[in-house]
Design a protein around this motif. Structure first.
Motif, short mmCIF file in Angstrom:
data_model
loop_
_atom_site.label_atom_id
_atom_site.label_comp_id
_atom_site.label_asym_id
_atom_site.label_seq_id
_atom_site.Cartn_x
_atom_site.Cartn_y
_atom_site.Cartn_z
N SER A 194 0.82 -1.21 0.00
CA SER A 194 0.00 0.00 0.00
C SER A 194 0.85 1.26 0.00
O SER A 194 0.48 2.28 -0.59
CB SER A 194 -0.95 0.00 1.21
OG SER A 194 -0.21 -0.04 2.43
N GLY A 195 2.03 1.22 0.65
CA GLY A 195 2.89 2.39 0.69
C GLY A 195 3.37 2.79 -0.70
O GLY A 195 3.50 3.99 -1.00
N TYR A 196 3.68 1.78 -1.58
CA TYR A 196 4.11 2.09 -2.94
C TYR A 196 2.91 2.50 -3.81
O TYR A 196 3.04 3.34 -4.70
CB TYR A 196 4.81 0.88 -3.56
CG TYR A 196 6.15 0.57 -2.93
CD1 TYR A 196 6.88 1.56 -2.28
CD2 TYR A 196 6.69 -0.70 -2.99
CE1 TYR A 196 8.11 1.28 -1.70
CE2 TYR A 196 7.92 -1.00 -2.43
CZ TYR A 196 8.63 0.00 -1.78
OH TYR A 196 9.83 -0.29 -1.21
N GLN A 197 1.78 1.90 -3.56
CA GLN A 197 0.59 2.27 -4.32
C GLN A 197 0.22 3.74 -4.07
O GLN A 197 -0.38 4.40 -4.92
CB GLN A 197 -0.60 1.36 -3.94
CG GLN A 197 -0.42 -0.06 -4.41
CD GLN A 197 -1.59 -0.97 -4.01
OE1 GLN A 197 -2.54 -0.52 -3.36
NE2 GLN A 197 -1.51 -2.25 -4.40
N TYR A 198 0.58 4.26 -2.88
CA TYR A 198 0.26 5.64 -2.53
C TYR A 198 0.96 6.63 -3.47
O TYR A 198 0.49 7.76 -3.65
CB TYR A 198 0.69 5.88 -1.08
CG TYR A 198 0.25 7.20 -0.47
CD1 TYR A 198 -1.08 7.60 -0.51
CD2 TYR A 198 1.17 8.04 0.15
CE1 TYR A 198 -1.49 8.80 0.06
CE2 TYR A 198 0.78 9.24 0.73
CZ TYR A 198 -0.55 9.61 0.68
OH TYR A 198 -0.96 10.80 1.24
N THR A 199 2.07 6.21 -4.07
CA THR A 199 2.81 7.10 -4.97
C THR A 199 2.67 6.68 -6.43
O THR A 199 3.37 7.21 -7.30
CB THR A 199 4.30 7.12 -4.59
OG1 THR A 199 4.84 5.79 -4.67
CG2 THR A 199 4.47 7.65 -3.17
#
Length: 454
Positions: free
Chosen positions: A385-390
């Motif tokens: 989810s942290g990479y999907q945020y960007t």
């Protein structure tokens, strides 16, 4: 729906109509008895209130008698002191009168023994001539008149003091009478106190009996009412449970229908399936730790082709993403599960997910569900989810639109969901749950949502 967990707890007890009627009949049968006991309690309370009023009055009578006694004692003491002062003044006046008499007597004797003629006076006074004799004779007469005036004044003072002493004795007599009256009131006060104590003792026993009867009546009434209330409460709880069950079943049916409709549209969307399959074909499983542990994945002989640009855009692309996500409603949560083609076997986390057996379940976690949803329009997302945020355009969360991704936690590290509009979102929340539609939670949300399709 596949993997759906029970929506409601087991049903609570449901008393029959006969049990409810029996309990109500018991209350009705005891109404007369309970009413009579309540009336007795009310009468006893009135009696106790009356007694309290009488006791209060008697106590104030006692206080009044004691005040009268002390006042009479003070008046008697003051009158006695006044008599003593008057008597002392009389004695002082008598002494001054005796002294004046003695001086006057001495003067008379001395005048007599030395004579009253002019020669004697001249000799006595040492006059030097007739004029001197006359002057000294005048002085002698004035001295005699002054002595008599002093004596007369002292006599008048003695008479006035005697009158004051008489008045003081009268005041003392009245004060003694008041003191006697106060002593009588003291006796009355003591008797009143004794009467109050007797009344209190008598009514104390009566009060205890009445209070015991009242408590028993209230206990009986409470027991009868609690019985009916308990049965009715059980019935109400069952009705509430049944309503919840019906609502959950209706919601599940609606979700199932929505999932079926979405699944039908997904099945018909061949292009979306091909785009997703193409993305999945060229991707190494995200759970693979090294090259030897391929997990059943065979690297392509030729480099994986680039994803086909989506043939849809705008609202059509957004609806394709939402249809793919909604088609998985009810699929169980599996930590680490999900890819572009659909649900996959979960993995071990050494903690909560393992305790739920996620490694033996086929399903989605939150980021895996997003991967599957967006793969249908040719967008490849990382399984975090942290990479999907960007991965897309960040917009303020207050301005999010249908099809945007919503994130939670520091740097979007905790959770991701798909915004459906109308305050609803699609999510795979945590172990033990299923893919579901939930109300948007604003607490803990990141400042931005992510828009993948404009």
């Amino acid at each position: 729906m596949p993997g759906a967990a029970p929506a409601v707890p087991p049903p609570p007890p449901n008393p029959s109509d006969a049990e409810l009627e029996s309990g109500q009949a018991q209350v009705s049968a005891g109404v007369a008895q309970v009413s009579d006991l309540i009336n007795q309690v009310a009468s006893a309370n009135q009696e106790l209130a009356r007694l309290d009023d009488e006791v209060a009055i008697k106590r104030e009578d006692v206080n009044r008698a004691l005040v009268d006694l002390q006042t009479a004692r003070d008046e008697a003491d003051a009158a006695g002191e006044l008599v003593n002062q008057s008597r002392q003044a009389m004695r002082d006046a008598d002494a001054r009168i005796e002294q004046a008499k003695d001086r006057l007597t001495n003067y008379a004797v001395e005048s007599y023994t030395k004579g009253r003629n002019a020669a004697s006076l001249v000799s006595y006074l040492g006059a030097e001539g007739p004029e001197d004799i006359l002057e000294r004779a005048l002085i002698m007469r004035r001295l005699a008149a002054g002595q008599k005036a002093v004596l007369d004044n002292l006599q008048r003072a003695r008479t006035e003091q005697a009158n004051r002493e008489s008045a003081a004795r009268e005041a003392k007599r009245r004060a003694d009478a008041a003191k006697d009256t106060a002593n009588a009131k003291k006796v009355e006060a003591e008797q009143a106190i004794a009467g109050v104590r007797a009344a209190l003792e008598e009514q104390g026993s009566r009060k205890a009996e009445v209070e015991a009867a009242r408590d028993a009546a209230q206990a009986q009434l409470a027991a009868a009412r609690d019985n009916v209330a308990g049965l009715q409460g059980q019935r109400d709880a069952y009705i509430a449970w049944d309503n919840q069950r019906r609502a959950e079943e209706a919601a599940e049916a609606a979700a199932a229908a929505a999932a079926a409709e979405a699944a039908g549209r997904v099945a018909e969307d061949r292009a979306a399936q091909e785009r997703a399959a193409q993305l999945a074909e060229g991707q190494r499983p995200h759970t693979q730790l090294d090259d030897e542990d391929s997990g059943g994945w065979t690297p392509p002989v030729q480099p994986a082709p680039s994803p086909v640009p989506p043939s849809v855009s705008g609202s059509d692309a957004i609806e394709t993403v939402i249809d793919r996500g909604m088609s998985q409603l009810g699929v169980q949560y599996a930590w680490g599960g999900g890819n572009a083609n659909g649900p996959t076997l979960g993995i071990r986390d050494g903690g909560v997910a393992d305790s739920f057996g996620d490694f033996n379940k086929v399903g989605f976690d939150c980021s895996g569900l997003m991967i599957y949803a967006f793969a249908g329009i040719g967008i490849s997302l990382p399984h975090y989810s942290g990479y999907q945020y960007t991965a897309g355009t960040q917009v303020p969360s207050s301005q999010m639109r249908r099809g945007d991704m919503i994130f939670y936690g520091p740097n979007a590290s905790k959770h991701v969901a798909l915004y459906l509009g109308g305050g609803q979102m699609l999510e795979a929340l945590q172990s033990g749950t299923v893919v579901r539609v939930s109300a948007v939670r604003w607490d803990g949300m990141t400042p931005y949502a992510v828009r993948m399709v404009s």
